[in-house]
Design an enzyme around this catalytic site. Structure first.
Site, PDB file in Angstrom:
ATOM      1  N   GLN A  79       0.818  -1.217   0.000  1.00 24.57           N
ATOM      2  CA  GLN A  79       0.000   0.000   0.000  1.00 24.57           C
ATOM      3  C   GLN A  79       0.851   1.265   0.000  1.00 24.57           C
ATOM      4  OE1 GLN A  79      -4.002  -0.049   2.047  1.00 24.57           O
ATOM      5  NE2 GLN A  79      -2.885  -1.392   3.428  1.00 24.57           N
ATOM      6  N   ASP A  90      14.927  -9.771  -2.095  1.00 22.46           N
ATOM      7  CA  ASP A  90      14.553 -10.399  -0.832  1.00 22.46           C
ATOM      8  C   ASP A  90      15.362  -9.729   0.271  1.00 22.46           C
ATOM      9  OD1 ASP A  90      14.067 -11.968   1.359  1.00 22.46           O
ATOM     10  OD2 ASP A  90      14.790 -13.840   0.465  1.00 22.46           O
ATOM     11  N   ILE A  91      14.698  -8.878   1.057  1.00 20.60           N
ATOM     12  CA  ILE A  91      15.440  -8.103   2.055  1.00 20.60           C
ATOM     13  C   ILE A  91      16.018  -8.983   3.158  1.00 20.60           C
ATOM     14  CG2 ILE A  91      14.188  -5.962   1.582  1.00 20.60           C
ATOM     15  CD1 ILE A  91      12.653  -6.443   4.256  1.00 20.60           C
ATOM     16  N   TYR A 151       3.125 -10.433  15.420  1.00 23.20           N
ATOM     17  CA  TYR A 151       3.316  -9.321  14.488  1.00 23.20           C
ATOM     18  C   TYR A 151       3.922  -8.111  15.204  1.00 23.20           C
ATOM     19  CZ  TYR A 151       2.142  -5.258  11.629  1.00 23.20           C
ATOM     20  OH  TYR A 151       2.213  -4.075  10.935  1.00 23.20           O
ATOM     21  N   LYS A 191       7.732  -6.551  14.759  1.00 28.62           N
ATOM     22  CA  LYS A 191       7.924  -5.163  14.317  1.00 28.62           C
ATOM     23  C   LYS A 191       8.730  -4.367  15.351  1.00 28.62           C
ATOM     24  CE  LYS A 191       6.450  -3.281  11.170  1.00 28.62           C
ATOM     25  NZ  LYS A 191       7.072  -3.017   9.843  1.00 28.62           N
TER      26      LYS A 191
END
Length: 290
Positions: free
Chosen positions: A11, A35-36, A124, A128
């Site tokens: 987004q 691919d990080i 999640y 993060k």
């Protein structure tokens, strides 16, 4: 200004690429191109492109799936950002990294400030938060932008889900006891670009952690009401479905959602002149979400 954008199909990444294409030399990549989580691949791209700024919009954002995909979540949300931050540090670049309201427990009665204690309630949010710390430790020239309730014309989000369900159902139950600030993806991109431009202009930058989300704060139920009002007025929907306000316990999910996702955005306005996202204005273009 040379900018490497990761997560370009998401987004915010999509909006970044669109808004920056005439302002900077950009290299926009998604996981198919980079691919990080692959440190050598990241180093190769960064050393070849030599960006002034890396904007990381890549993330594993499937909150419920993350509960079963813990290793993958940490790879994408922590290891990947770490690789980008280390690569930025190696060439003297800055990194701008997107984080989330899920780093908080959501139990605070008042609005969340940048200094408030973090206490993620699921994989999640924990992944993060680990990514935030990894970026901050690896590259002093960093901006970490926490945001919430992201929606836009591109990708999957709550607004698109409501429009789709509104076409099929006469009645919908929407959670009414979780509150936050809906945030337009285009406004997140614009905020990051404003910061990037000030970095490139060699302005004095107060590096670190910032909150950016939308106002006014609402519940998911109130957000849905606003979506359907706009959808009806713009003939995206013929009729508005009846909305029933649900308590969180009536809508169980694998991952716990924060009851309070309200983020205080005063710091980013004071430092960079960036005002909160005007999500109500963004909904006026609701035909683009249909």
């Amino acid at each position: 200004m040379k900018v490497l954008i990761t997560g370009s199909h998401g987004q915010v990444g999509h909006c970044l690429a669109e808004q920056l294409k005439n302002k900077a030399e950009i290299f926009a990549v998604d996981r198919d191109e980079l691919d990080i989580t692959n440190e050598s691949a990241v180093n190769d791209v960064v050393s070849q492109f030599q960006p002034d700024i890396i904007i990381n919009a890549a993330a594993h954002t499937a909150v419920d799936k993350a509960e079963q995909e813990e290793a993958l979540s940490y790879q994408i949300n922590c290891d990947g950002p770490l690789n980008l931050a280390k690569a930025a540090q190696n060439i003297g670049a800055a990194i701008l990294h997107i984080s989330t309201d899920y780093v908080f427990s959501g139990d605070k009665d008042d609005i969340y400030n940048e200094e408030d204690e973090t206490n993620p309630q699921g994989v999640y949010g924990a992944s993060k938060l680990a990514g935030e710390k990894a970026v901050a430790d690896a590259c002093p020239k960093h901006i970490i932008l926490r945001t919430a309730w992201v929606f836009g014309e591109h990708g999957n989000n709550f607004v698109k889900t409501m429009i789709r369900l509104g076409r099929d159902r006469d009645q919908l139950g929407i959670v009414g006891d979780q509150f936050g600030g809906p945030t337009f993806a285009g406004d997140i991109a614009a905020a990051l670009i404003t910061i990037a431009e000030q970095i490139h202009a060699k302005n004095e930058i107060c590096w670190g952690l910032y909150h950016f989300s939308g106002t006014p704060h609402v519940s998911w139920h109130q957000f849905a009401q606003a979506i359907f009002e706009q959808a009806k007025s713009q003939s995206v929907l013929n009729e508005r479905p009846q909305l029933v306000s649900l308590a969180t316990e009536e809508y169980p999910t694998p991952a716990k959602r924060p009851a309070n996702s309200k983020l205080n955005c005063n710091k980013i306005e004071q430092q960079f002149g960036i005002k909160p996202s005007d999500w109500q204005n963004a909904l006026k273009r609701i035909q683009h979400y249909a």
